[in-house]
Design an enzyme around this catalytic site. Structure first.
Site, PDB file in Angstrom:
ATOM      1  N   PRO A  78       0.834  -1.212   0.000  1.00 49.22           N
ATOM      2  CA  PRO A  78       0.000   0.000   0.000  1.00 49.22           C
ATOM      3  C   PRO A  78       0.864   1.257   0.000  1.00 49.22           C
ATOM      4  O   PRO A  78       1.910   1.304   0.642  1.00 49.22           O
ATOM      5  CB  PRO A  78      -0.796  -0.119   1.300  1.00 49.22           C
ATOM      6  CG  PRO A  78      -0.819  -1.580   1.594  1.00 49.22           C
ATOM      7  CD  PRO A  78       0.491  -2.118   1.099  1.00 49.22           C
ATOM      8  N   CYS A  79       0.388   2.282  -0.743  1.00 47.96           N
ATOM      9  CA  CYS A  79       1.225   3.474  -0.929  1.00 47.96           C
ATOM     10  C   CYS A  79       0.644   4.717  -0.272  1.00 47.96           C
ATOM     11  O   CYS A  79       1.177   5.806  -0.441  1.00 47.96           O
ATOM     12  CB  CYS A  79       1.420   3.741  -2.418  1.00 47.96           C
ATOM     13  SG  CYS A  79      -0.121   4.135  -3.286  1.00 47.96           S
ATOM     14  N   GLN A  80      -0.471   4.592   0.466  1.00 42.91           N
ATOM     15  CA  GLN A  80      -1.127   5.791   0.971  1.00 42.91           C
ATOM     16  C   GLN A  80      -0.222   6.636   1.857  1.00 42.91           C
ATOM     17  O   GLN A  80      -0.380   7.850   1.947  1.00 42.91           O
ATOM     18  CB  GLN A  80      -2.406   5.422   1.736  1.00 42.91           C
ATOM     19  CG  GLN A  80      -3.540   4.934   0.853  1.00 42.91           C
ATOM     20  CD  GLN A  80      -3.480   3.432   0.597  1.00 42.91           C
ATOM     21  OE1 GLN A  80      -2.430   2.807   0.748  1.00 42.91           O
ATOM     22  NE2 GLN A  80      -4.596   2.847   0.204  1.00 42.91           N
TER      23      GLN A  80
END
Length: 374
Positions: A78-80
């Site tokens: 995940p890149c949030q």
């Protein structure tokens, strides 16, 4: 070759891999709803649902990878915590999900590794052994003795994907392998929105805050156009919007934002002008690739979401009006994200859920082209 997909979501990245001889035999996803859908799309893959930081889950992944002779690791954490579309919290725990990936690589010793994330991955610091270290340096520190490591930033529009989407790509090759994995060559031609979805018919939006009579006053051909759209794909369904947003987009030309209109500007329910960024209430362009698809792709009021539209005439007041005053349909999003048009998505999948997933995923055509290099 057999592969494991970590942070697999519903399997966007691997949509074409089986076609070229890469068999994803193990996958891991923490969110059960996503993992369940992945298993429906890829029933032949062993899905391990749960947190990779959980010791039991991690050990199960390692065991299955060894049992099924996994030679390739695909990791799309995940890149949030790093994305410019997110809050970019320096202490976001998701930034540290690279650590179990490194640990898994050391355990199963694959021949090749494919890592992808937002470009900020390369400039993100995490705490490792009580010290702050850049993720790119951590990868080299922990794995360069056994692997050749190629680190690049790419834009998927350079690989026949009709969407601008920048990603950091890390390709690793085991040093005793004869083949060093590198990026594919860029394509000489950019695919535009016109080439991608320009042949699709006009679709009028469903205006949810008016009566059916008012809807047909605004769009006399609404049901006829909807039927034609759905004959192409179930996922080509008219998006739902509110009247005041639809009206301003009807009067907004291709490639422009409604904030530039003289009269038909974005307004709140009480009539006050909306204050917003110029990449909102904005139509896309026909002669360029699509803007980056985000998770919030169903809203006119969010980033660069509105169909390019075409000039169709003037209204009773003499103002120019344009077709398709709406966000892109799921089907159109699939095309500009390079997903297979006949992707095996169960028909009862909620549209809002599918939209958010497409907004997260890396275009699979780029992944296919990269794996073809092997």
């Amino acid at each position: 070759m057999n592969a494991v997909s970590l942070f697999a979501n519903i399997g966007v990245a691997e949509a074409y891999l089986k076609d070229i001889g890469i068999n994803v035999v193990v996958a891991n996803e923490i969110v059960k709803r996503r993992a369940d859908l992945y298993s429906k799309i890829y029933p032949e893959t062993e899905m391990i649902t749960g947190d990779i930081n959980d010791e039991k889950i991690f050990d199960t992944i390692v065991k299955e990878c060894k049992h099924l002779n996994v030679e390739v690791v695909i990791a799309t954490p995940p890149c949030q915590g790093m994305s410019t579309a997110g809050q970019q919290k320096k202490d976001d725990e998701r930034n540290e999900l690279i650590l179990p990936v490194i640990n898994l690589i050391k355990k199963i010793k694959p021949k090749y590794i494919f890592l992808e994330n937002v470009p900020n991955l390369l400039n993100t610091l995490i705490i490792y052994k009580s010290k702050k270290v850049l993720i790119r340096e951590l990868l080299k520190m922990e794995l360069s003795s056994d692997y050749h490591i190629e680190i690049d930033t790419i834009d998927t529009k350079d690989y026949s994907v009709p969407q601008t989407r920048e990603r950091a790509i890390v390709l690793m090759s085991k040093k005793r392998e004869s083949k060093i994995w590198t990026l594919p060559d860029k394509d000489s031609k950019i695919v535009t929105m016109e080439e991608a979805i320009g042949d699709l018919p006009i679709i009028d939006p469903f205006v949810r805050d008016v009566s059916e009579e008012e809807l047909l006053e605004m769009f006399p051909l609404f049901y006829e156009r909807k039927k034609k759209a759905l004959s192409i794909s179930k996922w080509n369904n008219p998006p739902h919007h509110i009247k005041r947003q639809v009206e301003v987009m009807m009067h907004t030309p291709t490639g422009r934002t409604a904030f530039d209109n003289d009269y038909y500007i974005p307004r709140k329910e009480n009539g006050e002008p909306v204050r917003g960024y110029r990449n909102t209430y904005k139509r896309q362009n026909w002669d360029t690739p699509a803007y980056t698809v985000t998770m919030d792709n169903r809203k006119i009021s969010s980033q660069n979401n509105v169909h390019p539209g075409r000039y169709i005439g003037k209204d009773n007041n003499g103002d120019e009006i344009y077709s398709d005053p709406r966000a892109l349909t799921v089907y159109e999003l699939m095309i500009i994200s390079s997903l297979p048009k006949e992707w095996a998505i169960p028909p009862n999948t909620p549209e809002a859920f599918l939209r958010s997933i497409i907004g997260e995923g890396i275009p699979p055509l780029f992944v296919k082209k990269t794996f073809e290099k092997l």
